[in-house]
Design an enzyme around this catalytic site. Structure first.
Site, short mmCIF file in Angstrom:
data_model
loop_
_atom_site.label_atom_id
_atom_site.label_comp_id
_atom_site.label_asym_id
_atom_site.label_seq_id
_atom_site.Cartn_x
_atom_site.Cartn_y
_atom_site.Cartn_z
N GLY A 29 1.29 15.70 -3.83
CA GLY A 29 1.16 16.28 -5.18
C GLY A 29 2.00 17.63 -5.65
CB SER B 93 -8.19 19.63 -9.42
OG SER B 93 -8.93 19.87 -8.96
CG HIS C 68 -7.12 12.55 -4.32
ND1 HIS C 68 -8.68 12.84 -4.58
CD2 HIS C 68 -7.05 13.77 -3.56
CE1 HIS C 68 -8.67 14.19 -4.26
NE2 HIS C 68 -7.81 13.96 -3.72
P1 AMP Z 1 -6.54 17.95 -1.84
O1 AMP Z 1 -7.75 16.80 -1.35
O2 AMP Z 1 -7.44 17.85 -3.01
O3 AMP Z 1 -5.94 18.34 -0.79
O4 AMP Z 1 -5.23 17.13 -2.21
C1 AMP Z 1 -4.56 16.15 -1.10
C2 AMP Z 1 -3.42 15.51 -2.12
O5 AMP Z 1 -3.68 15.07 -3.51
C3 AMP Z 1 -2.44 17.07 -2.49
O6 AMP Z 1 -0.86 16.19 -1.86
C4 AMP Z 1 -2.48 17.14 -4.35
O7 AMP Z 1 -1.47 18.09 -4.08
C5 AMP Z 1 -2.09 15.67 -4.81
N1 AMP Z 1 -3.68 16.21 -5.86
C6 AMP Z 1 -4.33 16.35 -5.83
N2 AMP Z 1 -4.94 16.48 -7.63
C7 AMP Z 1 -4.09 15.65 -7.62
C8 AMP Z 1 -3.41 14.99 -8.97
N3 AMP Z 1 -4.07 15.44 -10.57
N4 AMP Z 1 -2.31 14.53 -9.30
C9 AMP Z 1 -1.69 13.91 -8.31
N5 AMP Z 1 -1.79 14.42 -6.93
C10 AMP Z 1 -2.89 15.22 -6.99
#
Ligand code: AMP
Length: 279
Positions: free
Chosen positions: A143, A181, A33
């Site tokens: 991401g 993640s 993030h």
């Molecule tokens: P989330 O909080 O899991 O819904 O993710 C929010 C944003 O962060 C989304 O656009 C994801 O694709 C991105 N994201 C999550 N994990 C990663 C990572 N390891 N590297 C880059 N972006 C990420």
């Protein structure tokens, strides 16, 4: 950094801002993030990061309930980053009456992750639609780790001719190459070690194909390795980068995507690669 919970308050603050850069998240923030924030800062000073665990994109109540929520830690982390506004609405704020979406998602939304998670991507596009309508950003970043999600959001923006530039962020990984993640926090130490096998098999698969292996054989080999390593595999497939359909002769820009469960935790990952011609 302003912390705003109500859409009405947010609207008041938005009047003063131009060139808004939106970063949607579900919280439990990690380096992945933070990398999105770093990219956003290259483009805009007006960064709005949202933390909203979107109930309609979950397929089971237990998955929704188990999703890690660490708002106080997230706020501490964000204070040092240059984010202008943290928007952290309630479910009632986002879906006061219903969660309808007029946009019809493409068929591909029912494949890959969409096959085992019916309605998931409709839930994702619905929250993005609500955030776009409320915030009217000039930019939004997603991401590549969530490759199918990124694809469907780009398609949604194109299909609806929204004046929003979508920025793609590369996947940030931990020491064992495991894609960072929020769900990794639910793994035991032992499962964390097994989790590294997904990225390893994605790499082996791309290398085999670059060395002349057939797509079906490379997929099958990886699928068997992961199942033998204790994964409850959801899918492991090679698709075209452009439309996520199965590759045909002469396609060169490919992506290998995998998803599966380790115990109760679902993990996903992918690697883009290019070959001169499809075998
Ligand atoms: P989330 O909080 O899991 O819904 O993710 C929010 C944003 O962060 C989304 O656009 C994801 O694709 C991105 N994201 C999550 N994990 C990663 C990572 N390891 N590297 C880059 N972006 C990420």
């Amino acid at each position: 950094m302003k912390i705003i919970k109500s859409p009405l308050d947010l609207k008041k603050h938005l009047k003063e801002l131009e060139n808004i850069f939106l970063i949607p998240t579900m919280g439990n923030l990690h380096e992945g993030h933070l990398s999105l924030i770093k990219e956003a800062k290259k483009i805009s000073d007006n960064i709005i990061l949202t933390i909203f665990v979107n109930p309609i994109q979950f397929n089971s109540n237990s998955d929704l309930e188990c999703y890690p929520r660490t708002l106080d830690l997230d706020i501490d982390l964000l204070k040092k980053t240059g984010v202008s506004i943290l928007f952290n609405p309630s479910v009632k704020d986002i879906y006061p009456t219903d969660s309808n979406l007029s946009y019809k998602l493409p068929i591909i939304s029912n494949q890959l992750c969409g096959k085992s998670r019916p309605g998931h991507f409709k839930g994702v596009v619905t929250i993005i639609d609500r955030l776009f309508k409320l915030i009217k950003p000039s930019y939004a970043i997603f991401g590549k780790k969530d490759y199918q999600q990124l694809f469907l959001i780009k398609k949604f923006v194109l299909d609806c001719r929204l004046p929003i530039k979508i920025i793609e962020a590369k996947t940030i990984r931990g020491n064992n190459s495991l894609a960072l993640s929020s769900r990794n926090n639910l793994l035991t130490d032992k499962e964390m070690v097994s989790a590294a096998a997904l990225h390893k098999q994605l790499k082996i698969c791309t290398e085999s194909i670059l060395n002349g292996a057939k797509i079906n054989d490379a997929e099958l080999e990886a699928q068997n390795s992961l199942i033998n390593a204790g994964w409850k595999l959801d899918y492991f497939e090679i698709r075209r980068q452009t439309d996520l359909k199965k590759p045909s002769y002469n396609d060169s820009k490919l992506v290998v995507l995998g998803a599966g469960f380790l115990a109760k935790v679902r993990l996903i990952d992918n690697i883009e690669f290019c070959i001169p011609t499809t075998i």
